[in-house]
Design an enzyme around this catalytic site. Structure first.
Site, PDB file in Angstrom:
ATOM      1  N   LYS A  33      -2.366   1.595   4.579  1.00 14.95           N
ATOM      2  CA  LYS A  33      -1.105   0.923   4.234  1.00 14.95           C
ATOM      3  C   LYS A  33      -0.149   0.834   5.415  1.00 14.95           C
ATOM      4  CE  LYS A  33      -1.192   1.115  -0.712  1.00 14.95           C
ATOM      5  NZ  LYS A  33      -0.525   1.321  -1.970  1.00 14.95           N
ATOM      6  N   LYS A  58     -10.730  -3.429  -1.629  1.00 17.48           N
ATOM      7  CA  LYS A  58     -10.509  -3.234  -3.068  1.00 17.48           C
ATOM      8  C   LYS A  58      -9.566  -4.307  -3.615  1.00 17.48           C
ATOM      9  CE  LYS A  58      -6.549  -0.187  -3.540  1.00 17.48           C
ATOM     10  NZ  LYS A  58      -5.861   0.674  -4.431  1.00 17.48           N
ATOM     11  N   LYS A  77      -2.876  -5.278  -5.852  1.00 18.40           N
ATOM     12  CA  LYS A  77      -1.699  -6.099  -6.184  1.00 18.40           C
ATOM     13  C   LYS A  77      -1.060  -6.674  -4.937  1.00 18.40           C
ATOM     14  CE  LYS A  77      -0.184  -2.539  -9.390  1.00 18.40           C
ATOM     15  NZ  LYS A  77       0.013  -1.298  -8.636  1.00 18.40           N
TER      16      LYS A  77
HETATM   17  N1  AQP Z   1      -9.406  -2.036  -7.187  1.00 21.31           N
HETATM   18  C1  AQP Z   1      -9.335  -0.971  -7.964  1.00 21.31           C
HETATM   19  N2  AQP Z   1     -10.436  -0.484  -8.576  1.00 21.31           N
HETATM   20  C2  AQP Z   1     -10.368   0.601  -9.406  1.00 21.31           C
HETATM   21  N3  AQP Z   1      -9.213   1.251  -9.661  1.00 21.31           N
HETATM   22  C3  AQP Z   1      -8.099   0.794  -9.066  1.00 21.31           C
HETATM   23  N4  AQP Z   1      -6.827   1.203  -9.111  1.00 21.31           N
HETATM   24  C4  AQP Z   1      -6.049   0.418  -8.337  1.00 21.31           C
HETATM   25  N5  AQP Z   1      -6.802  -0.536  -7.766  1.00 21.31           N
HETATM   26  C5  AQP Z   1      -8.084  -0.321  -8.194  1.00 21.31           C
HETATM   27  C6  AQP Z   1      -6.384   2.350  -9.910  1.00 21.31           C
HETATM   28  O1  AQP Z   1      -5.272   1.931 -10.683  1.00 21.31           O
HETATM   29  C7  AQP Z   1      -4.384   3.026 -10.833  1.00 21.31           C
HETATM   30  C8  AQP Z   1      -2.994   2.584 -10.505  1.00 21.31           C
HETATM   31  O2  AQP Z   1      -2.934   2.202  -9.146  1.00 21.31           O
HETATM   32  P1  AQP Z   1      -1.527   1.973  -8.483  1.00 21.31           P
HETATM   33  O3  AQP Z   1      -0.970   0.706  -8.924  1.00 21.31           O
HETATM   34  O4  AQP Z   1      -0.659   3.134  -8.736  1.00 21.31           O
HETATM   35  O5  AQP Z   1      -1.776   1.968  -6.933  1.00 21.31           O
HETATM   36  P2  AQP Z   1      -2.877   1.387  -6.031  1.00 21.31           P
HETATM   37  O6  AQP Z   1      -4.130   2.183  -6.146  1.00 21.31           O
HETATM   38  O7  AQP Z   1      -2.281   1.336  -4.671  1.00 21.31           O
HETATM   39  O8  AQP Z   1      -3.131  -0.060  -6.637  1.00 21.31           O
HETATM   40  P3  AQP Z   1      -3.004  -1.444  -5.941  1.00 21.31           P
HETATM   41  O9  AQP Z   1      -3.324  -2.496  -6.901  1.00 21.31           O
HETATM   42  O10 AQP Z   1      -3.775  -1.461  -4.665  1.00 21.31           O
HETATM   43  O11 AQP Z   1      -1.471  -1.528  -5.666  1.00 21.31           O
HETATM   44  P4  AQP Z   1      -0.707  -1.826  -4.336  1.00 21.31           P
HETATM   45  O12 AQP Z   1      -1.286  -3.091  -3.836  1.00 21.31           O
HETATM   46  O13 AQP Z   1       0.724  -1.943  -4.773  1.00 21.31           O
HETATM   47  O14 AQP Z   1      -0.945  -0.667  -3.432  1.00 21.31           O
HETATM   48  C9  AQP Z   1      -4.879   4.148  -9.927  1.00 21.31           C
HETATM   49  O15 AQP Z   1      -5.558   5.107 -10.716  1.00 21.31           O
HETATM   50  C10 AQP Z   1      -5.852   3.469  -9.013  1.00 21.31           C
HETATM   51  O16 AQP Z   1      -6.899   4.328  -8.630  1.00 21.31           O
END
Ligand code: AQP
Length: 336
Positions: A113, A197, A200
């Protein structure tokens, strides 16, 4: 022995997607009948990157709506936002003093990040895992359902718990948490690049299926999803070095609750266009009703606020008591 208790959180950083659903929220729903569960909208984590205040407020409500629309019962589970319970931040400070800088520097999510501009990342982004450990341990949660991307942070939570228990000679005051990671689909990958992965914050909306996507959009995104020129193999070995193909197969398996090997038995030898039509059907069947329900729930914002307010009270009652105990162990007194 600690009482079994589940805790997990989701950042209100935009539209929730199929990765959040299959990696985490679907599991939250399954666990609500087996455990006492606490589900948190981790808004303080969201501000480790700059957020527009108006959008943040609306994303918080959208995340609660997504929880409820996916099947979480706000009466059965504690659903609240992190900023409402001050003990999360207070314990995070304690953990800032327990965890070591070297531990933070090893976190791959920080490296990803912060990117090349590490010196310019917020301090919050670096110590994010300490706040995550505090979120979990302030409730002495024993089980944490997460996607595979969060595994390293959970290992750190275990290290922090062990070091605290050891430094303060307090037995197993903090439980050593168990991650609950879905077996068949631990990480949903981008539709445009099978090595990244689904996320968002990825610029291209074509890379993900959002929970609020319409049937037409899902159809268009899956048809355009990257694959390769080979037919679908009949055995798992045939998916080696074919990350995009493997991703679509595992999404289908997870949505239909069947093993990847069974999906390959059904589609082995067929081409991707046949498979993609079936995949679209499965996604539309599962995701569109959730999206419709999210839109319905968002029409009554005060109902969503009430869910959060009630959840915050219940969470705060547990967290406040535990913080008192923790401060006592450390030698701190809270006179308020
Ligand atoms: N691609 C993924 N596959 C499986 N699990 C996922 N999670 C997120 N992306 C995937 C799981 O969703 C939960 C919440 O995640 P989060 O929103 O708190 O943070 P993150 O992992 O950083 O998700 P994003 O979508 O990638 O958000 P941004 O882009 O804002 O950083 C967690 O349990 C995560 O494992």
């Amino acid at each position: 022995m600690h009482k079994k208790r589940v805790f997990s959180g989701v950042q209100p950083t935009g539209n929730l997607h199929l990765g959040n659903y299959l990696g985490a929220i679907k599991n939250f729903v399954d666990l609500q009948s087996k455990f006492e569960c606490i589900y948190c909208i981790v808004d303080l984590h969201a501000i480790t990157n700059r957020q527009n205040p108006k959008e943040l407020r609306s994303n918080i409500l959208e995340t609660v709506a997504s929880f409820i629309a996916s099947g979480l019962d706000p009466k059965k589970n504690i659903i609240f936002n992190q900023a409402s319970v001050a003990a999360h931040s207070e314990l995070a400070w304690v953990f800032n003093c327990v965890a070591r800088i070297g531990w933070m520097n090893r976190m791959t999510q920080f490296k990803e990040k912060a990117g090349l501009n590490k010196e310019n990342a917020s301090v919050g982004l670096l110590v994010y895992p300490n706040l995550m450990a505090a979120d979990i341990l302030i409730y002495k949660a024993t089980h944490v359902p997460v996607g595979e991307d969060q595994k390293q942070h959970l290992e750190l939570t275990r290290d922090i718990a062990k070091k605290f228990n050891n430094d303060f000679n307090c037995g197993e005051y903090f439980p050593i948490v168990e991650p609950l990671i879905p077996k068949e689909i631990s990480r949903v990958m981008s539709l445009r690049d099978g090595k990244k992965k689904m996320s968002k914050s990825e610029d291209s909306d074509q890379s993900r299926i959002n929970l609020k996507d319409t049937k037409d959009l899902i159809n268009q995104k899956i048809k355009k999803a990257k694959t390769d020129n080979e037919p679908i193999p009949s055995e798992i070995d045939g998916l080696k070095n074919r990350s995009e193909a493997a991703n679509l197969i595992s999404i289908y398996g997870s949505l239909n609750e069947i093993k990847m090997s069974e999906v390959l038995k059904e589609f082995g030898g067929k081409n991707f266009s046949t498979f993609k039509s079936k995949l679209i059907e499965s996604i539309v069947d599962k995701i569109c009703p959730i999206g419709d329900e999210i839109n319905k729930l968002l029409k009554d914002k005060s109902h969503l606020d009430n869910i959060l307010a009630l959840g915050a009270k219940r969470a705060d009652n547990i967290a406040k008591e535990n913080l008192k105990e923790i401060y006592k162990i450390i030698g701190l007194t809270k006179f308020t």
